[in-house]
Design an enzyme around this catalytic site. Structure first.
Site, PDB file in Angstrom:
ATOM      1  CB  SER A   1     -30.906   7.848 -46.934  1.00  0.00           C
ATOM      2  OG  SER A   1     -31.137   7.435 -45.638  1.00  0.00           O
TER       3      SER A   1
ATOM      4  CG  ASP B   1     -27.898  -0.391 -39.573  1.00  0.00           C
ATOM      5  OD1 ASP B   1     -28.129   0.500 -40.405  1.00  0.00           O
ATOM      6  OD2 ASP B   1     -28.685  -1.337 -39.356  1.00  0.00           O
TER       7      ASP B   1
ATOM      8  CB  SER C   1     -29.849  -0.341 -45.689  1.00  0.00           C
ATOM      9  OG  SER C   1     -31.165  -0.648 -45.274  1.00  0.00           O
TER      10      SER C   1
ATOM     11  CG  MET D   1     -37.708  -3.340 -39.281  1.00  0.00           C
ATOM     12  SD  MET D   1     -37.910  -1.547 -39.239  1.00  0.00           S
ATOM     13  CE  MET D   1     -36.389  -1.025 -40.029  1.00  0.00           C
TER      14      MET D   1
ATOM     15  CG  MET E   1     -34.036  -4.159 -36.199  1.00  0.00           C
ATOM     16  SD  MET E   1     -34.029  -2.716 -37.278  1.00  0.00           S
ATOM     17  CE  MET E   1     -33.760  -3.520 -38.843  1.00  0.00           C
TER      18      MET E   1
ATOM     19  CG  HIS F   1     -28.143  -3.828 -43.698  1.00  0.00           C
ATOM     20  ND1 HIS F   1     -27.442  -4.464 -42.684  1.00  0.00           N
ATOM     21  CD2 HIS F   1     -29.158  -3.172 -43.090  1.00  0.00           C
ATOM     22  CE1 HIS F   1     -28.015  -4.182 -41.521  1.00  0.00           C
ATOM     23  NE2 HIS F   1     -29.066  -3.399 -41.736  1.00  0.00           N
TER      24      HIS F   1
ATOM     25  CG  HIS G   1     -30.403  -5.195 -38.656  1.00  0.00           C
ATOM     26  ND1 HIS G   1     -30.404  -3.816 -38.683  1.00  0.00           N
ATOM     27  CD2 HIS G   1     -30.478  -5.531 -37.341  1.00  0.00           C
ATOM     28  CE1 HIS G   1     -30.483  -3.350 -37.451  1.00  0.00           C
ATOM     29  NE2 HIS G   1     -30.528  -4.370 -36.623  1.00  0.00           N
TER      30      HIS G   1
ATOM     31  N   GLY H   1     -35.174   4.268 -41.554  1.00  0.00           N
ATOM     32  CA  GLY H   1     -34.020   4.832 -42.248  1.00  0.00           C
ATOM     33  C   GLY H   1     -34.074   6.351 -42.180  1.00  0.00           C
TER      34      GLY H   1
ATOM     35  CG  ASP I   1     -32.661  -2.630 -42.221  1.00  0.00           C
ATOM     36  OD1 ASP I   1     -31.906  -3.028 -41.314  1.00  0.00           O
ATOM     37  OD2 ASP I   1     -32.365  -1.694 -42.998  1.00  0.00           O
TER      38      ASP I   1
ATOM     39  CG  MET J   1     -28.695  -0.876 -33.927  1.00  0.00           C
ATOM     40  SD  MET J   1     -28.849  -1.025 -35.705  1.00  0.00           S
ATOM     41  CE  MET J   1     -29.911   0.365 -36.112  1.00  0.00           C
TER      42      MET J   1
HETATM   43  C1  DX5 Z   1     -32.694   1.212 -39.188  1.00  0.00           C
HETATM   44  C2  DX5 Z   1     -32.066   0.201 -40.094  1.00  0.00           C
HETATM   45  C3  DX5 Z   1     -30.999   0.715 -40.972  1.00  0.00           C
HETATM   46  C4  DX5 Z   1     -31.447   1.737 -41.979  1.00  0.00           C
HETATM   47  C5  DX5 Z   1     -30.294   2.662 -42.234  1.00  0.00           C
HETATM   48  O1  DX5 Z   1     -33.446   0.561 -38.235  1.00  0.00           O
HETATM   49  O2  DX5 Z   1     -31.499  -0.847 -39.335  1.00  0.00           O
HETATM   50  O3  DX5 Z   1     -30.336  -0.346 -41.644  1.00  0.00           O
HETATM   51  O4  DX5 Z   1     -31.832   1.174 -43.197  1.00  0.00           O
HETATM   52  O5  DX5 Z   1     -30.733   3.708 -43.027  1.00  0.00           O
HETATM   53  P1  DX5 Z   1     -29.919   5.074 -43.142  1.00  0.00           P
HETATM   54  O6  DX5 Z   1     -28.582   4.715 -43.702  1.00  0.00           O
HETATM   55  O7  DX5 Z   1     -30.741   5.884 -44.041  1.00  0.00           O
HETATM   56  O8  DX5 Z   1     -29.794   5.622 -41.750  1.00  0.00           O
HETATM   57 ZN    ZN Z   2     -30.232  -2.331 -40.377  1.00  0.00          ZN
END
Ligand code: DX5
Ligand code: ZN
Length: 224
Positions: free
Chosen positions: A198, A175, A5, A37, A68, A33, A66, A144, A35, A137
């Site tokens: 991460s 995820d 991600s 938002m 959101m 990936h 993804h 993250g 994200d 999820m």
């Molecule tokens: C959270 C995101 C994830 C995030 C995951 O809302 O959808 O994709 O980047 O990060 P880690 O792997 O650090 O939990």
């Molecule tokens: Zn995500």
């Protein structure tokens, strides 16, 4: 499959960060990936269409967007047109998930449906017949670096049974909080594709982190 991600990457060097996880099939990232938002569906604001367009031009890794965001019925197809390989919308936000899936596929993308940790799977099983991916999820969407919620694996197991018995044909993706300590239980529950932010981008060597995660997952899902 491993999908790093870019939320955990250095946003001033996104092109280089994509390159850092690319490699031949089975070695580097399978998907990247992304994200998206909107500060409405989740309490955070990240990136949108122009950055996805730029990333699509900068890397050969298939983009896994993804979303959101509120009103994905209106916005999702733009991400398919921008070159995303798979576009995932949230079941909690979509007015007409099947209509969104149809639009995404017509635009040439795969269609994904995501459910938050507290959202049950059962009400969406029929709609999922029109989707290519189910994104479970394993943290509350928005940030993250959160801790994995193991209870969501019951939904993964249920989805795995539906796929294995031929009721659904889709990839099961997870995820949130995926790392060396959590990936094996997710693999054992039946996940096909693991998002890791991460755990990949905060590692000293992101490519090596991917290789390690993939090896751990394979140990628990030899058939997939
Ligand atoms: C959270 C995101 C994830 C995030 C995951 O809302 O959808 O994709 O980047 O990060 P880690 O792997 O650090 O939990
Ligand atoms: Zn995500």
């Amino acid at each position: 499959m491993i999908a790093p991600s870019i939320l955990a990457a250095d946003f001033t060097r996104l092109g280089e960060e994509a390159t850092a996880v690319s490699g031949p099939r089975g070695v580097g990232a399978d998907w990247l990936h992304v994200d998206v938002m909107d500060a409405h569906f989740v309490p955070n604001l990240t990136i949108g269409l122009p950055v996805v367009q730029a990333l699509a031009a900068a890397t050969d890794i298939p983009l896994d967007c993804h979303l959101m965001i509120d009103d994905p019925d209106r916005w999702a197809v733009g991400y398919a047109e921008a070159g995303a390989y798979n576009v995932t919308v949230h079941a909690e936000a979509a007015e007409d998930p099947v209509g969104v899936a149809r639009d995404l596929r017509a635009a040439g993308a795969k269609a994904g449906l995501s459910i938050k940790p507290a959202t049950p799977l059962a009400p969406y099983v029929e709609a999922l017949r029109h989707f290519d991916t189910l994104l479970v999820m394993s943290v509350e969407p928005g940030f993250g670096g959160q801790s994995f919620i193991p209870e969501v694996l019951d939904k993964v197991r249920a989805a795995r049974r539906l796929v294995d018995t031929g009721h659904l044909t889709l990839l099961i993706e997870i995820d949130g909080g995926i790392n060396d300590d959590t990936i094996e239980q997710a693999a054992e529950a039946g996940v096909d594709c693991f998002v890791a932010g991460s755990a990949v981008y905060q590692a000293a060597d992101p490519a090596e982190a991917i290789t390690r995660l993939r090896a751990l997952a394979r140990r628990r899902s030899p058939g997939r």
